[in-house]
Each structure stands twice: as C-alpha cells, then as structure tokens.
Design a protein around this motif. Sequence first.
Motif, PDB file in Angstrom:
ATOM      1  N   ARG A 198       0.824  -1.206   0.000  1.00 40.01           N
ATOM      2  CA  ARG A 198       0.000   0.000   0.000  1.00 40.01           C
ATOM      3  C   ARG A 198       0.858   1.256   0.000  1.00 40.01           C
ATOM      4  NH1 ARG A 198      -1.023   3.185   3.911  1.00 40.01           N
ATOM      5  NH2 ARG A 198      -0.352   1.695   5.508  1.00 40.01           N
ATOM      6  N   ARG A 199       1.897   1.267   0.813  1.00 41.13           N
ATOM      7  CA  ARG A 199       2.754   2.456   0.886  1.00 41.13           C
ATOM      8  C   ARG A 199       3.516   2.703  -0.413  1.00 41.13           C
ATOM      9  NH1 ARG A 199       6.479   2.141   6.044  1.00 41.13           N
ATOM     10  NH2 ARG A 199       7.258   4.061   5.061  1.00 41.13           N
ATOM     11  N   PHE A 200       3.993   1.636  -1.052  1.00 38.99           N
ATOM     12  CA  PHE A 200       4.651   1.813  -2.351  1.00 38.99           C
ATOM     13  C   PHE A 200       3.677   2.407  -3.361  1.00 38.99           C
ATOM     14  CE2 PHE A 200       8.078  -1.381  -1.245  1.00 38.99           C
ATOM     15  CZ  PHE A 200       9.140  -0.526  -1.464  1.00 38.99           C
ATOM     16  N   ALA A 201       2.442   1.925  -3.356  1.00 34.66           N
ATOM     17  CA  ALA A 201       1.446   2.424  -4.300  1.00 34.66           C
ATOM     18  C   ALA A 201       1.111   3.885  -4.035  1.00 34.66           C
ATOM     19  CB  ALA A 201       0.190   1.566  -4.219  1.00 34.66           C
ATOM     20  N   GLU A 202       0.991   4.248  -2.773  1.00 37.46           N
ATOM     21  CA  GLU A 202       0.604   5.609  -2.424  1.00 37.46           C
ATOM     22  C   GLU A 202       1.718   6.616  -2.636  1.00 37.46           C
ATOM     23  OE1 GLU A 202      -0.709   5.244   1.597  1.00 37.46           O
ATOM     24  OE2 GLU A 202      -2.704   4.493   1.047  1.00 37.46           O
ATOM     25  N   GLU A 235      -2.991 -13.929  -7.794  1.00 39.02           N
ATOM     26  CA  GLU A 235      -4.063 -12.950  -7.590  1.00 39.02           C
ATOM     27  C   GLU A 235      -3.448 -11.656  -7.096  1.00 39.02           C
ATOM     28  OE1 GLU A 235      -8.177 -14.017  -6.067  1.00 39.02           O
ATOM     29  OE2 GLU A 235      -7.301 -13.005  -4.320  1.00 39.02           O
ATOM     30  N   ARG A 236      -3.824 -10.543  -7.729  1.00 36.39           N
ATOM     31  CA  ARG A 236      -3.277  -9.240  -7.330  1.00 36.39           C
ATOM     32  C   ARG A 236      -4.306  -8.153  -7.628  1.00 36.39           C
ATOM     33  NH1 ARG A 236      -0.985  -4.930  -9.586  1.00 36.39           N
ATOM     34  NH2 ARG A 236      -1.185  -5.846 -11.667  1.00 36.39           N
ATOM     35  N   TYR A 237      -4.501  -7.271  -6.660  1.00 35.91           N
ATOM     36  CA  TYR A 237      -5.383  -6.131  -6.893  1.00 35.91           C
ATOM     37  C   TYR A 237      -4.598  -5.063  -7.621  1.00 35.91           C
ATOM     38  CZ  TYR A 237      -8.478  -2.162  -6.242  1.00 35.91           C
ATOM     39  OH  TYR A 237      -9.284  -1.058  -6.466  1.00 35.91           O
ATOM     40  N   ASP A 238      -5.094  -4.664  -8.781  1.00 43.16           N
ATOM     41  CA  ASP A 238      -4.432  -3.629  -9.579  1.00 43.16           C
ATOM     42  C   ASP A 238      -5.107  -2.296  -9.308  1.00 43.16           C
ATOM     43  OD1 ASP A 238      -2.484  -3.527 -12.233  1.00 43.16           O
ATOM     44  OD2 ASP A 238      -4.008  -1.935 -12.203  1.00 43.16           O
ATOM     45  N   ARG A 239      -4.391  -1.400  -8.670  1.00 48.02           N
ATOM     46  CA  ARG A 239      -4.979  -0.134  -8.254  1.00 48.02           C
ATOM     47  C   ARG A 239      -5.312   0.768  -9.432  1.00 48.02           C
ATOM     48  NH1 ARG A 239      -1.559  -1.901  -4.355  1.00 48.02           N
ATOM     49  NH2 ARG A 239      -2.276  -1.744  -2.189  1.00 48.02           N
ATOM     50  N   LYS A 240      -4.538   0.684 -10.498  1.00 43.50           N
ATOM     51  CA  LYS A 240      -4.819   1.543 -11.651  1.00 43.50           C
ATOM     52  C   LYS A 240      -6.089   1.101 -12.365  1.00 43.50           C
ATOM     53  CE  LYS A 240      -0.018   2.916 -12.418  1.00 43.50           C
ATOM     54  NZ  LYS A 240       1.118   2.949 -13.384  1.00 43.50           N
TER      55      LYS A 240
END
Length: 292
Positions: free
Chosen positions: A24-28, A110-115
């Motif tokens: 989450r932190r890497f994504a944010e 399985e991976r949630y893709d935020r984009k």
Amino acid sequence: MTLTHPLPVAAGAPVHTLWQELDRRFAETGEARLTIAPARLAESGIALRDLRCGYGAGDSIVIERSGFYQSAGLWTNHPPAARLATGLLPGPDGRDHPRRPPKPAGTFYERYDRKAEATVSFELLDLRRHLSLFHRWQNDPRVAFFWEEDKSEEELAHYLSTRLENPSVMPVISSFDGEPAGYLEFYWGREDRLGAYYESDPWDRGWHGLIGERRHLGRKKTAAWIRSLSHYLFLDCPLTEKLVGEPRADNVKLLRYSEAHAWRKVREFDFPHKRAALMHCDREEFFASARF
C-alpha cells in the motif's frame, strides 16, 4: 537483480500483514524505496530474514521497490519453478532443456491492480468448466482474426488437451474480479516454436493471450493484464531473466500496450503462418519501471 522467490506465507501471518502495508505504501508514495523502524518488526515478532526484501541501514530497515515486488509472498500460492535457496535446480531432460515443474492447480496468482481498480487472477484451465467459454471466445471474429482457431468444441478440446499434457505449456484462464475474461498460454521459450527464431536461454518464458470478453477490453484492464502476467512469470522462476513474445506484427494495440510495460520490439520475422514481432521484456527493466 534476481532474488530468490520464497514459498507462500499464509494470509494473516505478521509478515504477510507487513507486506500488505508495504504494498500500500509503495502504491501511495511511488517511491523507489521505503524505510521502516526495526521496532516495527520486533512488535510483530518478525526477524529481518523473514522480510526477505529488506536490509539494515543505520537505525532503519530499507526495502527496495524492485526487491519487494520480486520476493514478497503476496500474490502466488505455490513454490517457484526453481528453488535457489535449497539448490534444487531441475536437471536436463536429455537435451539442453531443464526439466519443467508440474503445473499448479486452481487459482495460482491474484493481485489487486490499483490503476484498473480490479483484481487480476490466473487459474489453470479446467477442460470441463472452461471449454464452452474458450470455444465462444475463439469463434468471435475479433479473436479469430489473430488466433485462427475458430473451430468446433471437439477440435478445441483436443487443442487444449495437448497443452494440458505438455509440461512446457500452461493453459490459463485470466479473470477480473473473479469473472473469466480471457485466455493465456504460458510457455518455456526454448521448447516453443519461437525458440528456433532467436537465441534462447534455458529459463526464458513467454505467453500467448486473448481477452475474450469485450466488456473487459480497454487500456486500463489490458495494462493490468500485461503487468500481472509479466509479474507472475518473473515471480514463478528466479532464473528467468527474459520474457519473450511473438504477436502478429500488425497487432498495433497489443504492441503499444506491451511497450508501455517494459516490453520492447526486437525485430520482425516470418513464421510460416504470420508476420510476427519478436518482443523481449527484461527482469531488471520490468521491476525498475513497473508500478503496481
């Protein structure tokens, strides 16, 4: 940088929870590296070695983005194709090809893709459950133009059976949010027809793919699909330094989407049945540029 991919860790375990926090932190933040305090590990009873992708630097622990997405056990549920940590490397099969591991069962990534705001998952194709779906997709003129497999269910059952039996090919159903959306074939490059057209390495991986459900077409989901399949193929074998592909040279959209995710067109060449573009994706470049 090639890292040893670990065995899966159960969801809810302290290190799994920390990996989720780091993801989450890497994504944010979009940062190339993050730091955490050693106390963050201590309070959860986690040893530094359990983190697998961190190292001490003064009073902090540093986690590199590239290393994290190659080694954190968040996305797959099966051991990698080669276990560097124990020195268990598959031997040759009588040629200069390593032995290939058994195919995973069921959903294996399985991976949630935020984009894309969607969960991408891959499962091994099940002939009983997926044949009619595969038949419908292949007989869609949009798909048939590129795949040329617009055939009967009986013929396609034979097509899929040969791939399920072949240790160098993995037929896969890809889904968005649990809904089957497309088909993939993951293969070892040296055993594929493509292996004769370029200088292959023993651990090269490649893929063929189609998105069969029209509602899942579009830039965001196609990008998530390519990110995820590239991510999985690198995760699955720490010896794989290069991914390969050979889409039709006139498949402009797929080439454009792929090039945005560290795939590069090496050259064009002629298969007996099509003009193809030889595509390569290098591990280091992918993990340096990918944003999950």
